[in-house]
Design an enzyme around this catalytic site. Structure first.
Site, short mmCIF file in Angstrom:
data_model
loop_
_atom_site.label_atom_id
_atom_site.label_comp_id
_atom_site.label_asym_id
_atom_site.label_seq_id
_atom_site.Cartn_x
_atom_site.Cartn_y
_atom_site.Cartn_z
N SER A 154 -1.73 5.68 1.95
CA SER A 154 -2.90 4.81 2.04
C SER A 154 -2.83 4.00 3.33
CB SER A 154 -2.97 3.88 0.83
OG SER A 154 -3.05 4.62 -0.38
N LEU B 12 0.86 -1.18 0.00
CA LEU B 12 0.00 0.00 0.00
C LEU B 12 0.90 1.23 0.00
CD1 LEU B 12 -2.72 -0.93 2.67
CD2 LEU B 12 -3.15 -0.52 0.24
N ASP B 13 0.49 2.28 -0.72
CA ASP B 13 1.27 3.51 -0.74
C ASP B 13 1.38 4.10 0.66
OD1 ASP B 13 1.58 3.28 -3.47
OD2 ASP B 13 -0.09 4.63 -3.94
N LYS B 14 2.37 4.94 0.85
CA LYS B 14 2.60 5.57 2.15
C LYS B 14 1.38 6.32 2.65
CE LYS B 14 5.64 8.95 4.43
NZ LYS B 14 6.79 9.86 4.26
#
Length: 236
Positions: free
Chosen positions: A106, A102-104
């Site tokens: 998110s 997951l992106d930072k």
């Protein structure tokens, strides 16, 4: 004493998948008893296996953790500029690797395990494993927007049309999205192609494992029945 191919051994230790293990071996990052092994090399439990300077050991059981990744935490250990990593929050006595980043900015559910082959199977797009998200955008969610997202969206920068998916309105600016693929920054790219900007993104389900009432930063070990179902659903 049973011999195991080195790439399988590294996967069973939770280092990576067999495919990635072959790359590490070819790059000379793996030593067996102080020497660089040849492709196809086999090891036993008495051999000393070192990956990038760190000794690894085979675990006699599969461990899978469900972890609620908070906003601001970086998944990859290779990001030298990351302020906070998953490993800073999940203190566990054995080495675990995440399945599906997951992106930072998110948040939500991430599965961590010591079985690299299970990770590979969960992430393989051809297996059509579902991942469910709650997405908050910068303007009102309309039927037209949901229809576009559901049919699949052409992403010019990747030159690909996303797979058909499920999109359901939850609130004025919030919708639920269920995907069966995991392209790079897929949801944000899909929304942008439809004229929307993602303000918040939370993954609430991976296959049959749900986030439930977990709080950011919490994790727990899956029960044997849930782990067995993951293997069954991954055809392993």
């Amino acid at each position: 004493m049973e011999q195991v191919r080195l790439n399988k051994y590294l996967a069973q230790c939770g280092v990576c998948s067999r495919r990635d293990a072959d790359k590490l071996i070819a790059q000379g990052q793996v030593l067996v008893n102080g020497r660089k092994p040849e492709p196809g090399y086999c090891v036993t439990e008495d051999d000393e296996v070192v990956v990038s300077g760190q000794r690894v050991r085979q675990i006699d059981r599969t461990v899978v953790l469900a972890f609620y990744k908070p906003v601001g935490v970086t998944c990859t250990e290779r990001d030298a500029h990351a302020e906070k990593l998953i490993s800073d929050l999940v203190k566990y006595p054995i080495r675990l690797t995440y399945a599906g980043r997951l992106d930072k900015d998110s948040e939500g559910l991430i599965l961590l395990t010591n079985d690299g082959d299970l990770i590979q199977a969960m992430m393989r797009g051809a297996n059509l494993h579902e991942k469910e998200y709650l997405v908050r955008v910068n303007k009102q969610v309309t039927p037209e927007f949901l229809a576009k997202m559901s049919k699949g969206v052409y992403l010019e920068e990747l030159n690909v049309t996303t797979r058909a998916c499920k999109a359901e309105k939850v609130g004025k600016n919030t919708f639920r999205l269920t995907l069966t693929q995991g392209l790079n920054r897929q949801i944000k790219r899909m929304c942008a192609a439809c004229g929307y900007h993602v303000m918040g993104l939370k993954r609430v389900r991976v296959m049959h494992i749900t986030l439930g009432d977990m709080k950011p930063g919490e994790f727990y070990e899956l029960k044997e029945a849930d782990v067995s179902r993951l293997y069954r659903d991954c055809n392993m």
